[in-house]
Design a protein around this motif. Structure first.
Motif, short mmCIF file in Angstrom:
data_model
loop_
_atom_site.label_atom_id
_atom_site.label_comp_id
_atom_site.label_asym_id
_atom_site.label_seq_id
_atom_site.Cartn_x
_atom_site.Cartn_y
_atom_site.Cartn_z
N SER A 184 -12.54 -1.77 -4.81
CA SER A 184 -11.96 -1.45 -3.70
C SER A 184 -10.72 -1.27 -3.24
O SER A 184 -9.91 -1.24 -2.32
CB SER A 184 -12.89 -3.47 -2.87
OG SER A 184 -12.29 -3.28 -1.18
N VAL A 185 -9.37 -2.38 -4.10
CA VAL A 185 -8.62 -1.80 -4.58
C VAL A 185 -8.12 -0.37 -4.64
O VAL A 185 -7.34 -0.34 -4.16
CB VAL A 185 -7.77 -3.37 -5.25
CG1 VAL A 185 -6.33 -3.01 -5.94
CG2 VAL A 185 -8.29 -4.61 -4.92
N THR A 186 -8.16 -0.01 -5.21
CA THR A 186 -8.02 1.20 -5.96
C THR A 186 -8.34 1.81 -4.71
O THR A 186 -7.58 3.21 -4.81
CB THR A 186 -8.69 2.07 -7.29
OG1 THR A 186 -8.90 0.53 -7.78
CG2 THR A 186 -8.59 3.49 -7.35
N GLU A 187 -9.41 2.24 -3.97
CA GLU A 187 -9.82 2.93 -2.99
C GLU A 187 -8.44 2.60 -1.43
O GLU A 187 -8.21 3.90 -1.42
CB GLU A 187 -11.19 2.35 -2.33
CG GLU A 187 -11.54 3.42 -0.83
CD GLU A 187 -13.48 3.08 -0.19
OE1 GLU A 187 -13.51 3.46 0.94
OE2 GLU A 187 -13.38 1.93 -1.02
N ARG A 188 -8.26 1.52 -1.60
CA ARG A 188 -7.38 1.35 -0.20
C ARG A 188 -5.90 1.82 -0.91
O ARG A 188 -5.07 2.31 -0.09
CB ARG A 188 -7.00 -0.43 0.00
CG ARG A 188 -8.02 -0.65 1.18
CD ARG A 188 -8.06 -2.22 0.90
NE ARG A 188 -9.06 -3.14 1.74
CZ ARG A 188 -10.33 -2.96 1.34
NH1 ARG A 188 -10.88 -2.79 0.25
NH2 ARG A 188 -10.87 -3.83 2.10
N PRO A 205 -5.25 -12.98 -7.00
CA PRO A 205 -5.76 -12.40 -5.29
C PRO A 205 -5.40 -13.02 -4.14
O PRO A 205 -6.28 -14.62 -4.13
CB PRO A 205 -7.32 -12.12 -5.11
CG PRO A 205 -7.14 -11.54 -6.83
CD PRO A 205 -6.35 -12.98 -6.91
N GLU A 206 -4.92 -13.19 -2.87
CA GLU A 206 -5.25 -14.30 -1.53
C GLU A 206 -6.10 -13.75 -0.44
O GLU A 206 -5.26 -12.36 -0.44
CB GLU A 206 -4.00 -15.01 -1.58
CG GLU A 206 -3.62 -16.16 -2.88
CD GLU A 206 -2.23 -16.33 -2.02
OE1 GLU A 206 -1.80 -16.07 -1.38
OE2 GLU A 206 -1.74 -17.21 -2.68
N GLY A 207 -6.48 -14.35 0.61
CA GLY A 207 -7.43 -13.56 1.29
C GLY A 207 -7.20 -13.96 2.42
O GLY A 207 -6.73 -15.39 2.16
N GLU A 222 1.66 -11.39 -9.29
CA GLU A 222 3.15 -12.26 -8.06
C GLU A 222 1.01 -12.86 -7.52
O GLU A 222 0.21 -12.59 -7.90
CB GLU A 222 2.28 -10.22 -6.72
CG GLU A 222 4.25 -9.55 -7.62
CD GLU A 222 5.60 -10.47 -7.51
OE1 GLU A 222 5.26 -11.50 -6.24
OE2 GLU A 222 6.00 -9.37 -7.79
N GLN A 223 1.09 -13.36 -6.06
CA GLN A 223 -0.06 -13.67 -5.67
C GLN A 223 -0.22 -12.69 -4.26
O GLN A 223 1.11 -13.06 -3.95
CB GLN A 223 0.17 -14.98 -5.19
CG GLN A 223 0.30 -16.33 -6.89
CD GLN A 223 0.41 -17.32 -6.74
OE1 GLN A 223 -0.44 -18.05 -6.21
NE2 GLN A 223 1.15 -18.04 -7.19
N GLY A 224 -1.01 -12.28 -3.42
CA GLY A 224 -1.41 -12.24 -2.57
C GLY A 224 -2.70 -11.20 -2.09
O GLY A 224 -3.18 -11.23 -3.28
N VAL A 225 -2.51 -10.01 -1.29
CA VAL A 225 -3.73 -9.49 -0.77
C VAL A 225 -3.20 -8.66 -2.45
O VAL A 225 -2.27 -7.93 -2.21
CB VAL A 225 -3.46 -8.51 0.04
CG1 VAL A 225 -4.73 -7.46 0.65
CG2 VAL A 225 -3.77 -9.80 1.54
N PRO A 226 -4.26 -8.46 -3.28
CA PRO A 226 -4.09 -6.92 -4.18
C PRO A 226 -3.08 -5.57 -3.96
O PRO A 226 -2.37 -5.29 -4.34
CB PRO A 226 -5.39 -6.77 -4.72
CG PRO A 226 -6.22 -7.94 -4.48
CD PRO A 226 -5.71 -8.35 -3.69
#
Length: 206
Positions: free
Chosen positions: A116-120, A40-42, A79-83
């Motif tokens: 949170s990731v699943t919800e999005r 994760p990155e944010g 990968e790297q980034g916002v999940p």
């Protein structure tokens, strides 16, 4: 109907059930499993640590191992980034037909992030999504207990002069215990839910 099924995984307990469901669906439709793990990155900065990428690699390799055992084709990616953004981008880039993912981690930050990731993803994805809630309780949460079971399993299989080569690590509710024996290196996989153990080759990296 479904040719490519995505299982996002971070190696946490909450992904175990989604892996099982994803493999069952893939086997039913003769589909390919895509295992994706994201460091994760944010906006508050990266959550990456020195162990984050190796842990992500172990998480997807675990899915690949399970898929191979079930006779299901598997593709892995880290990968790297916002999940949720990386998951949605992967879906578009690889023609994913279905996503299978957990609704929660077990505790603390893991529970918040996974949910949170699943919800999005559910809100934003254009493909069918199967969400799986974690219901099983872990029986083995301690590395020492996993090591004890691994040693006993190796002894029952006829190995001797058994020692631990590396500290046990856990992904998707399974402990991986690397052992050195009189016949060479072996890995013992100990299921943290059922306490069942099985031997794998010494070169396996999950």
């Amino acid at each position: 109907m479904y040719q490519d099924i995505l299982i996002p995984t971070d190696g946490s307990d909450g992904t175990r059930q989604s892996i099982t469901h994803g493999l069952t669906i893939a086997d039913r439709f003769d589909a390919t499993i895509h295992a994706l793990s994201i460091v994760p990155e944010g906006p508050l900065g990266t959550l990456q640590t020195d162990e984050a990428i190796p842990a992500a690699e172990r998480a997807v390799e675990r899915v690949e191992t399970e898929a191979t055992r079930e006779g299901v084709d598997a593709v892995t990616a880290v990968e790297q980034g916002v999940p949720h953004e990386e998951i949605l981008a992967y879906v578009d880039e690889h023609g994913i037909d279905m996503i299978v993912m957990g609704t929660q981690g077990r505790t603390g930050l893991d529970r918040v992030l996974v949910g949170s990731v699943t919800e999005r993803v559910v809100r934003m994805a254009d493909v069918p999504i199967v969400t799986v809630r974690l219901t099983d309780d872990l029986r083995i949460e301690d590395a020492d207990e996993a090591e004890r079971i691994a040693r006993k399993t190796a002894e029952q299989e006829g190995y001797s002069e058994i020692s631990v080569r590396e500290d046990p690590h856990r992904t998707s509710a399974s402990w991986i215990v690397p052992l050195e024996t009189d016949s060479g290196p072996v890995h013992v996989h100990v299921d943290a839910l059922t306490s069942e153990a099985r031997l794998a080759s010494g070169t396996e990296t999950t």
